[in-house]
Design a protein around this motif. Structure first.
Motif, mmCIF file in Angstrom:
data_model
loop_
_atom_site.group_PDB
_atom_site.id
_atom_site.type_symbol
_atom_site.label_atom_id
_atom_site.label_comp_id
_atom_site.label_asym_id
_atom_site.label_seq_id
_atom_site.Cartn_x
_atom_site.Cartn_y
_atom_site.Cartn_z
ATOM 1 N N GLY A 4 54.704 71.354 30.244
ATOM 2 C CA GLY A 4 53.388 70.954 29.757
ATOM 3 C C GLY A 4 53.288 69.438 29.646
ATOM 4 O O GLY A 4 54.284 68.724 29.655
ATOM 5 N N SER A 5 52.084 68.955 29.520
ATOM 6 C CA SER A 5 51.847 67.509 29.428
ATOM 7 C C SER A 5 52.349 66.955 28.098
ATOM 8 O O SER A 5 52.595 67.704 27.154
ATOM 9 N N PRO A 6 52.496 65.639 27.995
ATOM 10 C CA PRO A 6 52.937 65.028 26.737
ATOM 11 C C PRO A 6 51.955 65.295 25.601
ATOM 12 O O PRO A 6 50.742 65.354 25.819
ATOM 13 N N LEU A 7 52.493 65.446 24.400
ATOM 14 C CA LEU A 7 51.676 65.643 23.200
ATOM 15 C C LEU A 7 51.956 64.553 22.181
ATOM 16 O O LEU A 7 51.913 64.790 20.984
ATOM 17 N N THR A 8 52.216 63.366 22.654
ATOM 18 C CA THR A 8 52.449 62.242 21.750
ATOM 19 C C THR A 8 51.103 61.687 21.286
ATOM 20 O O THR A 8 50.083 61.886 21.955
ATOM 21 N N PRO A 9 51.081 60.980 20.162
ATOM 22 C CA PRO A 9 49.821 60.364 19.718
ATOM 23 C C PRO A 9 49.211 59.456 20.788
ATOM 24 O O PRO A 9 47.998 59.417 20.957
ATOM 25 N N GLU A 10 50.064 58.757 21.523
ATOM 26 C CA GLU A 10 49.565 57.872 22.581
ATOM 27 C C GLU A 10 48.895 58.668 23.698
ATOM 28 O O GLU A 10 47.831 58.292 24.187
#
Length: 98
Positions: free
Chosen positions: A47-53
């Protein structure tokens, strides 16, 4: 109309509140269940990144919809059978702040 908008604005934060014990369960879910595809550090994987950025441009309401309904024809499953709308919104806000 103006008072209705004010009322909705004041009610919105309360709508995404969950009890502290449930919040701990949701944090664990994010780490284990979401982390299994999005990476344990949420920097991406299947899955894609789930960081705040990575989520900076996304609205919490839109993310909550994705959490609840998934994304058809992808590996993102719907979590609606297990989560309330308030819990999904809490997760979305948690991901954007963490």
């Amino acid at each position: 109309m103006r008072s209705l908008l004010l009322l909705l604005a004041l009610a919105w934060p309360a709508a995404a509140e969950v009890a502290p014990d449930r919040a701990a369960e949701l944090e664990h879910m994010v780490t284990q269940d979401c982390g299994s595809c999005h990476g344990l550090t949420r920097k991406g994987g299947l899955g894609s990144p789930l960081t705040p950025e990575a989520l900076a441009g996304a609205e919490a309401e839109g993310l909550a919809t994705i959490i609840l309904d998934g994304i058809p024809e992808t590996a993102m499953p719907p979590w609606r059978p297990l989560l309330t709308e308030e819990e999904a919104t809490w997760i979305a806000r948690y991901l954007k702040q963490d």
